[in-house]
Write an enzyme that holds these catalytic residues in place. Structure first.
Site, PDB file in Angstrom:
ATOM      1  N   GLU A   1     -25.243  -8.978  66.313  1.00  0.00           N
ATOM      2  CA  GLU A   1     -24.248  -8.710  65.265  1.00  0.00           C
ATOM      3  C   GLU A   1     -23.040  -7.992  65.871  1.00  0.00           C
ATOM      4  OE1 GLU A   1     -25.939  -6.633  61.919  1.00  0.00           O
ATOM      5  OE2 GLU A   1     -24.084  -6.813  60.757  1.00  0.00           O
TER       6      GLU A   1
ATOM      7  N   ASN B   1     -26.113 -13.268  53.813  1.00  0.00           N
ATOM      8  CA  ASN B   1     -27.060 -12.324  54.401  1.00  0.00           C
ATOM      9  C   ASN B   1     -27.327 -11.218  53.388  1.00  0.00           C
ATOM     10  OD1 ASN B   1     -28.398 -10.789  56.770  1.00  0.00           O
ATOM     11  ND2 ASN B   1     -26.902  -9.317  56.008  1.00  0.00           N
ATOM     12  N   GLU B   2     -28.585 -10.947  53.115  1.00  0.00           N
ATOM     13  CA  GLU B   2     -28.986  -9.873  52.204  1.00  0.00           C
ATOM     14  C   GLU B   2     -28.092  -9.823  50.958  1.00  0.00           C
ATOM     15  OE1 GLU B   2     -29.585  -6.154  54.330  1.00  0.00           O
ATOM     16  OE2 GLU B   2     -31.222  -7.037  55.502  1.00  0.00           O
TER      17      GLU B   2
ATOM     18  N   TYR C   1     -38.106  -4.317  58.220  1.00  0.00           N
ATOM     19  CA  TYR C   1     -38.039  -3.367  59.337  1.00  0.00           C
ATOM     20  C   TYR C   1     -39.208  -2.381  59.246  1.00  0.00           C
ATOM     21  CZ  TYR C   1     -33.338  -4.975  60.515  1.00  0.00           C
ATOM     22  OH  TYR C   1     -32.268  -5.739  60.925  1.00  0.00           O
TER      23      TYR C   1
ATOM     24  N   GLU D   1     -34.698 -11.011  60.514  1.00  0.00           N
ATOM     25  CA  GLU D   1     -34.481  -9.622  60.959  1.00  0.00           C
ATOM     26  C   GLU D   1     -35.816  -8.901  60.916  1.00  0.00           C
ATOM     27  OE1 GLU D   1     -31.169  -7.371  59.339  1.00  0.00           O
ATOM     28  OE2 GLU D   1     -29.931  -9.185  59.225  1.00  0.00           O
TER      29      GLU D   1
ATOM     30  N   GLN E   1     -32.118  -5.856  67.313  1.00  0.00           N
ATOM     31  CA  GLN E   1     -31.182  -6.852  67.745  1.00  0.00           C
ATOM     32  C   GLN E   1     -31.216  -6.928  69.272  1.00  0.00           C
ATOM     33  OE1 GLN E   1     -27.254  -6.575  66.041  1.00  0.00           O
ATOM     34  NE2 GLN E   1     -27.996  -6.127  64.003  1.00  0.00           N
TER      35      GLN E   1
HETATM   36  O1  AHR Z   1     -29.661  -5.169  61.647  1.00  0.00           O
HETATM   37  C1  AHR Z   1     -28.867  -4.203  61.021  1.00  0.00           C
HETATM   38  C2  AHR Z   1     -28.615  -4.532  59.558  1.00  0.00           C
HETATM   39  O2  AHR Z   1     -29.819  -4.497  58.858  1.00  0.00           O
HETATM   40  C3  AHR Z   1     -28.075  -5.908  59.277  1.00  0.00           C
HETATM   41  O3  AHR Z   1     -26.699  -5.976  59.399  1.00  0.00           O
HETATM   42  C4  AHR Z   1     -28.479  -6.123  57.853  1.00  0.00           C
HETATM   43  O4  AHR Z   1     -28.666  -7.485  57.548  1.00  0.00           O
HETATM   44  C5  AHR Z   1     -29.751  -5.310  57.714  1.00  0.00           C
HETATM   45  O5  AHR Z   1     -29.752  -4.525  56.603  1.00  0.00           O
END
Ligand code: AHR
Length: 512
Positions: free
Chosen positions: A44, A192-193, A261, A316, A365
């Site tokens: 990103e 995205n999201e 995450y 992600e 990432q």
């Molecule tokens: O990876 C960091 C951020 O986490 C990304 O930009 C977003 O899609 C997610 O919330």
């Protein structure tokens, strides 16, 4: 004398405490292929991911580069066989207008990166730079389109620019910008999201918007069509998946994303290196939740798509901690320890085992951000423990899944417990079988016995990633503290494999 000897042995056994795990390997195989795209990455415009990470500029005289992209990074990523790379975000994608990043670099407008640190983005790394990089890396680009602040027309133009050979305005513009042939980008994320940074929408609203985008992107000038990925749920938002699957015709969608995450508390994420066992256990609980998330989202998808046409794309995933002291909080720069190796090893085993539905995944990432595989500091570069796990596991890419039945010992912490051993197995085209095993226990080694059914292996090799302390990590001063070593603690006799796997370590075995 005999009594003293026996009590000595008992004392030794209680000092070295082992968990017992038994596994049955079905070496006959399955009809399931582990897509190499499970081993994908994500870059990103965030912190030092692109600028300083991948790209140091065409005029840089200190750091060796090809068209501004670091040579050391190219070599390291090629060694991972990275199958795809997602770009330009993340949250950034829904603020990104791709036309800002084409044409002469000194004429490109600057913007402010509002999501990540409020820094100025000069757009010197744009569409050509990214797609040419993917060609060098021999990896498939995965472009995330702007739905939050863009338009259907803007995304259609982007697809036309990258994929159409000739005969329309965007192909002509690309040719004027020096690229004759289209890049033929297959993977396209539609937003995205959208439930968060991508527009704070609800599932019904996004599903309608998605259909509009997907309709006009259509086949995207690609023989066989492009692969359109709907922005999926956050973690356990099962309603999001249900609504998307119910409202979007299967003919308009090839994949549905999932983001998860390993975070214990978004308000207090804890340090990346000086964590205690309580924090470690909490992180692993969150990471291993991936198994349940994949199964429950897949079950919803099965209702609407029993033939498993649509892929679950976990685009992600990874660990997320507090940034390193003294660094910009908006840059998400964190160190990477053996805890991260545990997250990577266990998560990839989960994806392999669910490869009937999980067709793609992207670690968040690649460089200098979150659970990175590479960290850079000016001309210095290091490979993290997560990198080494990805490198050890690349043997599973496009291999046939071999089903395992795992009866794992437990990792107990306080009143809570988790399975200690996470494993997967595959056979590659050359007929080599690989078994990857992770012992997430913070202090107990595991005695693992693997009963092999349906094959007669004669040769055994192995590699291990381990370290003295769970909190260990590679530094620019000592970049090779943690690297894979030969693994010797395995024996193969009468189709039974017996091995001892140390605490917090990853082992990959090769059998022939
Ligand atoms: O990876 C960091 C951020 O986490 C990304 O930009 C977003 O899609 C997610 O919330």
């Amino acid at each position: 004398m005999k009594k003293i000897f026996i009590s000595g042995v008992l004392l030794l056994c209680s000092l070295i405490s082992y968990g017992q795990t038994s596994i049955i390997l079905d070496a006959k195989g399955s009809d399931q292929q582990i897509s190499r795209h499970i081993y994908g990455h994500f870059a990103e415009h965030l912190g030092r991911s692109i600028y300083g990470g991948f790209y140091v500029g065409e005029d840089n005289t200190k750091i060796p580069h090809v068209n501004g992209v670091r040579k050391d990074v190219i070599a390291a990523l090629k060694n991972l066989n990275i199958p795809n790379l997602r770009w330009p975000g993340g949250c950034f994608a829904d603020t990104y207008h791709w036309k800002d990043g084409i044409g002469p670099k000194n004429e490109r407008p600057t913007i402010v990166n509002t999501w990540w640190g409020g820094v100025t983005e000069n757009n010197s790394f744009g569409t050509h730079d990214f797609l040419n990089l993917c060609e060098i890396l021999e990896t498939e680009p995965y472009l995330a389109g702007n739905v939050g602040s863009g338009s259907v027309q803007e995304m259609m133009d982007w697809v036309q620019y990258t994929n159409s050979k000739e005969g329309n305005p965007m192909a002509k513009l690309r040719q004027e910008n020096g690229r004759a042939e289209p890049w033929q980008v297959k993977y396209w994320g539609i937003g995205n999201e959208p439930w968060g940074c991508g527009g704070n929408m609800d599932a019904e609203f996004y599903a309608n918007l998605y259909k509009q985008y997907a309709t006009y992107l259509g086949k995207g000038y690609l023989e066989g069509g492009i692969y359109r990925i709907a922005s999926g749920p956050a973690g356990d938002d099962y309603n999001w998946t249900e609504v998307l699957m119910k409202k979007i015709p299967l003919s308009l969608m090839e994949g549905i994303a999932l983001h998860h995450y390993a975070v214990t508390d978004w308000e207090a994420k804890g340090p990346s290196t000086t964590f205690d066992e309580k924090q470690y256990f909490g992180t692993m609980r969150q990471a291993l939740l991936m198994n349940e998330l994949v199964e429950k989202h897949s079950a919803i998808m099965d209702k609407y798509d029993p033939q498993k046409k649509i892929g679950l794309v976990v685009d992600e995933w990874g660990g997320w901690y507090e940034v390193e002291p003294g660094t910009n909080p908006g840059f998400l720069y964190q160190q990477n320890t053996m805890r991260d190796a545990m997250i990577a090893g266990a998560t990839l085993n989960i994806f392999n085992n669910h490869s009937d539905r999980v067709r793609m995944a992207n670690l968040a990432q690649t460089i200098n951000v979150l659970q990175a595989v590479i960290l850079t500091d000016e001309e210095k570069m290091l490979l993290t423990p997560t990198y080494h796990v990805m490198e050890m596991y690349k043997v599973h890419q496009d291999a046939t899944l071999l089903p395992l039945q795992v009866k794992s010992a437990e990792y107990q912490f306080g009143d809570d417990k988790l399975p200690a051993v996470w494993a997967s197995a595959s056979r590659n085209k050359q007929g080599l079988t690989h078994i990857s095993l992770v012992n997430v226990h913070a202090s107990k080694a595991q005695e693992i016995s693997i009963d092999i059914k349906g094959a007669n292996y004669k040769k055994l090799n192995g590699r291990i990633l381990s370290s003295k302390k769970l909190q260990d990590y590679n530094t620019f001063e000592n970049p090779n503290l943690i690297t894979p070593k030969a693994f010797k603690d395995a024996k193969l006799r009468d189709n039974t494999l017996s091995l001892q796997v140390p605490p917090f370590s990853v082992v990959v075995l090769a059998l022939q």
